[in-house]
Design a protein around this motif. Sequence first.
Motif, PDB file in Angstrom:
ATOM      1  N   GLY A   1      14.023 -10.353  32.856  1.00 15.93           N
ATOM      2  CA  GLY A   1      13.320  -9.787  33.999  1.00 15.93           C
ATOM      3  C   GLY A   1      14.117  -9.779  35.283  1.00 15.93           C
ATOM      4  N   ASN A   2      15.111 -10.630  35.367  1.00 15.98           N
ATOM      5  CA  ASN A   2      15.927 -10.670  36.583  1.00 15.98           C
ATOM      6  C   ASN A   2      17.316 -10.101  36.298  1.00 15.98           C
TER       7      ASN A   2
ATOM      8  N   THR B   1       7.785  -4.721  30.007  1.00 15.53           N
ATOM      9  CA  THR B   1       8.887  -5.546  30.482  1.00 15.53           C
ATOM     10  C   THR B   1       8.616  -6.079  31.883  1.00 15.53           C
TER      11      THR B   1
ATOM     12  N   LEU C   1      10.967  -5.976  34.016  1.00 16.61           N
ATOM     13  CA  LEU C   1      11.781  -5.092  34.842  1.00 16.61           C
ATOM     14  C   LEU C   1      10.920  -3.948  35.368  1.00 16.61           C
TER      15      LEU C   1
ATOM     16  N   GLY D   1      17.610  -5.038  38.681  1.00 18.47           N
ATOM     17  CA  GLY D   1      16.294  -5.266  38.114  1.00 18.47           C
ATOM     18  C   GLY D   1      15.493  -4.009  37.844  1.00 18.47           C
ATOM     19  N   TYR D   2      16.078  -2.862  38.100  1.00 14.08           N
ATOM     20  CA  TYR D   2      15.405  -1.587  37.855  1.00 14.08           C
ATOM     21  C   TYR D   2      16.063  -0.866  36.678  1.00 14.08           C
TER      22      TYR D   2
END
Length: 104
Positions: free
Chosen positions: A31-32, A59, A61, A75-76
Motif C-alpha cells: 500500500g505504500n 488494493t 493503492l 502510491g498511485y
Amino acid sequence: PISKGKIDLIVLGISTGGPKALDILIPKLIGNLPCPMIIVQHMPPMFTQSLAEKLNESTALTVIEAQGGEKLQSGYVYHYAFAMIAGLAVLLAWVLYAYLPFVR
C-alpha cells in the motif's frame, strides 16, 4: 540481477487479456508503494474506467483511469488504455512530461 537502488517508476504493459492478471497482481502490491506505477493496456477505452474502479477497490493503492498528463505520485497506479498504436505515442509523451519533474 536485482538492483538495490531506488525504483522511481514501475511501468507494466499488458494486452486485452490483462484484466485477469491485474486482478491477481494489484491486490498483492504494498500500500505504500514508494513510486508511481503506470499500466499501459491495449483495451477499448470504454472499459477502462470500470476496470480502474474495480482495481482501486482491491488494493490500498490508489488506482485511477489515466487521461495522460497527470503529475505522477508515489502510491498511485495510473491505468492507461489505448486502442491503437497512436495511443502509445501519447503515453510516451505523457511519461516524459509528467515523470521527469517527479525525479527532480
